[in-house]
Design an enzyme around this catalytic site. Structure first.
Site, short mmCIF file in Angstrom:
data_model
loop_
_atom_site.label_atom_id
_atom_site.label_comp_id
_atom_site.label_asym_id
_atom_site.label_seq_id
_atom_site.Cartn_x
_atom_site.Cartn_y
_atom_site.Cartn_z
N ASN A 1 47.84 37.55 42.74
CA ASN A 1 48.48 38.88 42.71
C ASN A 1 49.10 39.15 44.06
O ASN A 1 48.69 38.56 45.06
CB ASN A 1 47.42 39.95 42.48
CG ASN A 1 46.94 39.98 41.06
OD1 ASN A 1 47.73 40.00 40.12
ND2 ASN A 1 45.64 39.99 40.89
N LYS B 1 47.14 16.84 40.29
CA LYS B 1 48.35 17.66 40.19
C LYS B 1 49.02 17.52 38.81
O LYS B 1 49.21 16.39 38.34
CB LYS B 1 49.32 17.22 41.30
CG LYS B 1 50.50 18.11 41.45
CD LYS B 1 51.38 17.64 42.59
CE LYS B 1 52.70 18.38 42.55
NZ LYS B 1 53.71 17.75 43.36
N PHE C 1 40.63 51.24 42.79
CA PHE C 1 42.05 51.40 43.09
C PHE C 1 42.82 51.16 41.80
O PHE C 1 42.38 50.39 40.95
CB PHE C 1 42.50 50.39 44.16
CG PHE C 1 42.31 50.88 45.57
CD1 PHE C 1 41.03 51.01 46.10
CD2 PHE C 1 43.40 51.22 46.36
CE1 PHE C 1 40.83 51.48 47.39
CE2 PHE C 1 43.22 51.68 47.66
CZ PHE C 1 41.94 51.81 48.17
N LYS D 1 35.85 53.09 33.50
CA LYS D 1 34.98 52.28 34.38
C LYS D 1 33.83 53.10 34.99
O LYS D 1 33.06 52.56 35.76
CB LYS D 1 35.81 51.64 35.49
CG LYS D 1 36.84 50.62 35.00
CD LYS D 1 37.25 49.66 36.10
CE LYS D 1 38.42 48.79 35.64
NZ LYS D 1 38.68 47.65 36.51
N1 CTP Z 1 39.12 44.97 39.58
C1 CTP Z 1 37.96 44.22 39.70
N2 CTP Z 1 37.80 43.09 39.01
C2 CTP Z 1 38.74 42.64 38.18
C3 CTP Z 1 39.94 43.39 38.03
C4 CTP Z 1 40.09 44.54 38.75
O1 CTP Z 1 37.09 44.62 40.47
N3 CTP Z 1 38.56 41.51 37.52
C5 CTP Z 1 39.26 46.24 40.29
C6 CTP Z 1 40.35 46.31 41.33
O2 CTP Z 1 39.88 45.96 42.63
C7 CTP Z 1 40.76 47.78 41.28
C8 CTP Z 1 40.57 48.14 39.83
O3 CTP Z 1 39.61 47.21 39.33
O4 CTP Z 1 39.90 48.58 42.05
C9 CTP Z 1 41.81 48.01 39.01
O5 CTP Z 1 41.50 48.29 37.70
P1 CTP Z 1 42.06 47.41 36.50
O6 CTP Z 1 41.83 48.20 35.27
O7 CTP Z 1 41.55 46.06 36.49
O8 CTP Z 1 43.55 47.41 36.89
P2 CTP Z 1 44.59 46.42 36.35
O9 CTP Z 1 44.17 45.01 36.47
O10 CTP Z 1 45.86 46.81 37.02
O11 CTP Z 1 44.50 46.83 34.83
P3 CTP Z 1 45.62 47.03 33.78
O12 CTP Z 1 46.33 45.74 33.76
O13 CTP Z 1 44.84 47.33 32.56
O14 CTP Z 1 46.44 48.19 34.28
#
Ligand code: CTP
Length: 414
Positions: A220, A299, A334, A352
């Site tokens: 990401n 690879k 976040f 959550k």
């Molecule tokens: N987070 C986490 N573990 C994951 C994914 C996300 O701890 N596997 C945490 C991130 O650090 C952030 C929050 O979850 O604090 C984001 O929420 P999430 O719902 O996972 O956001 P997105 O991945 O953006 O979800 P969506 O695609 O549903 O919008």
């Protein structure tokens, strides 16, 4: 801070006023008087060039203290003045701040008393730039200012108007009253300095990497800046801080215990290991939601015209921490969103089971990823509405998040 004789019950705040060499140096006298009227005790430092515009004697008479220009001077009463001067004050103001002093601050140059004071300063710093409009607009100056903002320096932007050199444009020192106002606002925040003593923050930051093969991964966008800013701000407010960091493009702040990980699975394990003893969990990491079901040992070659990847969900670290919590652990998430920012964040807070969520609109080009600034909205479970904040440095945004954590804790104790 000591009791303020001008405002019974209030405290005298100690301010260091730095003056650099520009035509506006004389206006620093008004800044000094304004601060004194508000009950601050002010000590003054000047650069050598500033002394060509106005005599140190003026500030000595107004402040009632020795004005430091050169800490090597035989008449300087304090042999390590740049440390005592900067580490016993509640705020350092530099007004006017020339392009030169801004460049030196931004690059850590410490070749005179004022620049050494800046580097040694543990208090918030406020600068009021003043210079010719062309110098102000120069990319070098703007680059230096952006760097200082990223370092958490507060800036009172210059006014637009006619300059001493006759040109018209932005660069004139802002009104001394406005500078004093900005200083007093910052001083009000100084009270929060050790309000996180006793808290142990565990923060995740950076991006996870899910390997496809030995040379490729899914990840990401994330620099790690926001999580590190929360760490730095929490440390300065007396908390103990541990950070579990994925891939980042900036260095962690000094004094923070950092555990480096790469994949979401490694991050999950590191968080669970660090969690006992934590009192606040802040999840600023950009964790991959999916990882390849299989990682190729060698690879992957481009033999096929179509490559299909099968991905599986990673564990939701934040969700699991929140659902398993005990003992008053505060859990802050976040939400990086591109649309319906607050609505989506509120939904995540609910699903959550979080105490607060920090939402940011990552479609904005001036904030978020790779930027030293951020425009966040904080949604707290116990607050009436979302707290929408303007664009500010990530360090300041971090302080605002911590302010909300302090409120959550206070409400918990009721
Ligand atoms: N987070 C986490 N573990 C994951 C994914 C996300 O701890 N596997 C945490 C991130 O650090 C952030 C929050 O979850 O604090 C984001 O929420 P999430 O719902 O996972 O956001 P997105 O991945 O953006 O979800 P969506 O695609 O549903 O919008």
């Amino acid at each position: 801070m000591t009791d303020n004789p001008l405002r019974p019950g209030a405290q005298t705040k100690k301010v260091a006023l730095g003056i650099s060499g520009g035509i506006a140096a004389y206006k620093a006298a008004e800044v000094l008087r304004g601060l004194q009227r508000a009950g601050c005790s002010v000590r003054v430092a000047m650069t050598r060039r500033a002394c060509e515009f106005i005599q140190p004697l003026t500030f000595r008479a107004l402040s009632g203290s020795h004005v430091i220009v050169d800490d090597y001077a035989p008449d300087n009463p304090d042999p390590i003045a740049h440390i005592t001067f900067s580490q016993t004050v509640d705020l350092l103001i530099v007004a006017p701040a020339t392009a030169n002093i801004i460049a030196k601050f931004a690059n850590g140059v410490a070749d005179d008393f004022l620049t050494s004071t800046y580097l040694a300063c543990t208090a918030p710093v406020l600068i009021a730039p003043a210079m010719n409009p062309t110098m102000w607009g120069h990319p070098a100056t703007q680059r230096n200012l952006a760097r200082l903002r990223g370092d958490g320096v507060h800036i009172v932007e210059p006014d637009t108007g006619e300059m001493a050199c006759g040109t018209i444009g932005p660069g004139r020192l802002n009104d001394p009253e406005r500078i004093v106002e900005a200083a007093l606002k910052l001083l009000d925040q100084v009270g929060r300095v050790r309000d996180l003593a006793g808290e142990r923050l565990l923060i995740t930051t950076g991006a996870t990497r899910e390997e496809l093969d030995p040379v490729r991964f899914i990840s990401n966008r994330s620099s790690g800046r926001m999580g590190f800013a929360v760490a730095q701000a929490a440390l300065s407010r007396g908390a103990e801080v541990s950070v579990v960091a994925g891939a980042t493009s900036v260095d962690p702040p000094k004094g923070v215990h950092v555990v480096n990980v790469l994949s979401a699975d490694e991050m999950y394990k590191a968080v669970m290991k660090e969690l006992p003893g934590a009192t606040v969990f802040v999840s600023a990491a950009a964790v991959a939601d999916y990882r390849p079901v299989q990682r190729a040992a060698t690879k992957i070659k481009k033999n096929e015209s179509l490559l299909v990847l099968t991905l599986e969900r990673t564990r939701d670290i934040l969700g699991e921490v929140a659902s398993a919590r005990t003992n008053g652990l505060l859990v802050i998430g976040f939400a990086a969103e591109t649309n319906d920012v607050v609505i989506n964040a509120q939904e995540k807070l609910r699903v959550k089971n979080l105490d607060a969520i920090v939402a940011n609109d990552v479609s904005r080009r001036d904030a978020g990823f790779d930027s030293t600034e951020n425009a966040i909205t904080i949604v707290r479970r116990d607050a009436q509405g979302p707290l929408e904040l303007p664009l500010m440095s990530k360090v300041e945004a971090a302080h605002r998040i911590l302010d909300e954590i302090v409120k959550l804790r206070a409400n918990d104790k009721r």
